[in-house]
Motif scaffolding. Structure first.
Motif, mmCIF file in Angstrom:
data_model
loop_
_atom_site.group_PDB
_atom_site.id
_atom_site.type_symbol
_atom_site.label_atom_id
_atom_site.label_comp_id
_atom_site.label_asym_id
_atom_site.label_seq_id
_atom_site.Cartn_x
_atom_site.Cartn_y
_atom_site.Cartn_z
ATOM 1 N N THR A 1 41.521 35.802 37.776
ATOM 2 C CA THR A 1 40.173 35.606 37.235
ATOM 3 C C THR A 1 39.118 36.303 38.077
ATOM 4 O O THR A 1 38.019 36.570 37.595
ATOM 5 N N GLU A 2 39.436 36.591 39.330
ATOM 6 C CA GLU A 2 38.560 37.386 40.185
ATOM 7 C C GLU A 2 39.402 37.991 41.305
ATOM 8 O O GLU A 2 40.455 37.441 41.657
ATOM 9 N N PRO A 3 39.013 39.170 41.807
ATOM 10 C CA PRO A 3 37.833 39.981 41.509
ATOM 11 C C PRO A 3 38.063 40.869 40.284
ATOM 12 O O PRO A 3 39.205 41.097 39.866
ATOM 13 N N ALA A 4 36.963 41.404 39.756
ATOM 14 C CA ALA A 4 37.036 42.249 38.575
ATOM 15 C C ALA A 4 37.840 43.519 38.837
ATOM 16 O O ALA A 4 38.544 44.016 37.950
ATOM 17 N N ARG B 1 38.257 37.407 48.352
ATOM 18 C CA ARG B 1 38.680 36.230 47.598
ATOM 19 C C ARG B 1 39.361 36.660 46.300
ATOM 20 O O ARG B 1 38.826 37.460 45.536
ATOM 21 N N VAL B 2 40.543 36.089 46.059
ATOM 22 C CA VAL B 2 41.291 36.323 44.830
ATOM 23 C C VAL B 2 41.625 34.967 44.222
ATOM 24 O O VAL B 2 42.139 34.079 44.910
ATOM 25 N N THR B 3 41.335 34.803 42.940
ATOM 26 C CA THR B 3 41.624 33.549 42.247
ATOM 27 C C THR B 3 42.660 33.796 41.158
ATOM 28 O O THR B 3 42.501 34.703 40.338
ATOM 29 N N THR C 1 45.225 26.439 39.904
ATOM 30 C CA THR C 1 44.325 27.497 40.338
ATOM 31 C C THR C 1 44.603 27.731 41.816
ATOM 32 O O THR C 1 44.527 26.798 42.621
ATOM 33 N N ARG D 1 41.467 42.850 38.329
ATOM 34 C CA ARG D 1 41.764 42.726 36.909
ATOM 35 C C ARG D 1 41.881 44.114 36.254
ATOM 36 O O ARG D 1 42.794 44.372 35.471
ATOM 37 N N TRP E 1 43.630 43.616 47.989
ATOM 38 C CA TRP E 1 44.300 42.979 46.862
ATOM 39 C C TRP E 1 45.388 43.837 46.229
ATOM 40 O O TRP E 1 46.103 43.371 45.346
#
Length: 344
Positions: A293-296, A235-237, A268, A299, A276
């Protein structure tokens, strides 16, 4: 027989494009007394029926016919195909009306009808992405003949990791996508897969034939393949500012993707991907207007990428520092534009 005015106009558009290298949409609209929006719809309809029309970027813009057409003049007369389309043979308004009568009215023989049926089944133009290159088209004459005659080919191609493979393949179809040609073919065992023609080094006809699956449609197979390409459980946001809203909404997302609109005009977007890494060049190209905002882990990778970019313009690393790996060098960057938008 009465010809639909829209079909007659579309035939006129193609003839204008055949006589010019580039025709602006405004000029086409003035010529046929319609709006530019109508011209856009006409071009979409024509490309959906296999007429290879390219959008030309630039200040003036416009349209032109691709240098490599899907219907080789030595195979069939392309005017036959256009007349068949205009008279509704390829997309009949009344499916109950015998197509043979329409074809005879168009002056097209039974032999040419059969060739066009097979070409329509085997060649697909995916115009979802408007990036134009002409790679791998040198193999098209051999591939086209093999598809029409159900002849097996001996092929040599390069894999993504640089290896070279050789094998016997059964060509099912050809697809033009994002300015590149792809061959849809099956090996001696297993189902069909896609090969980028610019990674194919050799296509050699053999004396072997195969039974072409009657229920196979390259258009339907390709749509399924593009929907599955890049999908996964990760999941990627993305948080998208109003400035990048319209651009991000034009991306082709998967059926599993979700888009949430906010009152301030921001978005969003939730993606479910197989990995990713391919999102790094996409996100960084939008600067502060798109935030993960995700995943860390993504980022962190984005921060590293931006630091390397900043170091290129304002070097601060000590001499001899070992650079970290850069962007992925495979075709994963294209994944953001494959599939379909949830609202399509």
């Amino acid at each position: 027989m009465t010809v639909d005015p829209a079909r007659a106009r579309q035939l006129g558009i193609v003839h204008m494009l055949r006589s010019r290298t580039n025709v602006p949409a405004r000029e086409l609209a003035d010529r046929f007394g319609v709006t530019e929006r109508t011209i856009y719809r006409d071009v979409t309809t024509l490309t959906a029926h296999g007429i290879p029309i390219q959008a030309c970027p630039g200040r003036v813009g416009g349209y032109r016919l691709a240098a490599e057409t899907a219907l080789d003049p030595l195979t069939i007369d392309s005017d036959h195909a256009l007349r068949l389309y205009v008279l509704g043979f390829l997309d009949p308004p009344d499916p109950a009306e015998p197509v043979e009568e329409r074809a005879r009215a168009a002056g097209v023989s039974d032999t040419v009808q059969d060739v066009i049926r097979r070409l329509a089944q085997r060649i697909h133009f995916d115009t979802a992405d408007w990036y134009w290159r002409d790679e791998g088209s040198g193999h098209l004459p051999v591939l086209r003949t093999a598809m029409l005659t159900a002849t097996a080919l001996e092929a040599t191609w390069r894999t993504k990791d640089g290896r070279q493979e050789t094998g016997l393949i059964k060509p099912y179809g050809a697809v033009w996508k994002a300015g590149e040609w792809y061959m849809v073919a099956a090996r001696t065992t297993g189902g069909p897969t896609r090969f980028r023609l610019n990674l194919v080094d050799r296509l050699q006809p053999t004396d072997l034939t195969f039974a072409y699956p009657e229920d196979f449609s390259v258009r339907e197979w390709w749509a399924r393949a593009m929907e599955d390409y890049g999908k996964g459980d990760l999941r990627v946001t993305l948080r998208v500012s109003p400035a990048a809203r319209d651009e991000l909404l034009r991306l082709s997302l998967k059926s599993t993707s979700r888009v949430h609109e906010h009152d301030d005009g921001s978005l969003t977007i939730v993606l479910f991907v197989d990995r990713w890494e391919w999102l790094i060049p996409l996100v960084t190209s939008y600067g502060p207007d798109v935030e993960v905002t995700e995943p860390a882990a993504l980022r962190t990778a984005l921060v590293d990428q931006l630091r390397r970019t900043l170091a290129r313009y304002a070097p601060t690393e000590p001499p001899g520092a070992v650079p970290t790996p850069g962007l992925p060098q495979d075709d994963s960057r294209l994944r953001s534009t494959h599939g379909r938008h949830p609202g399509a």
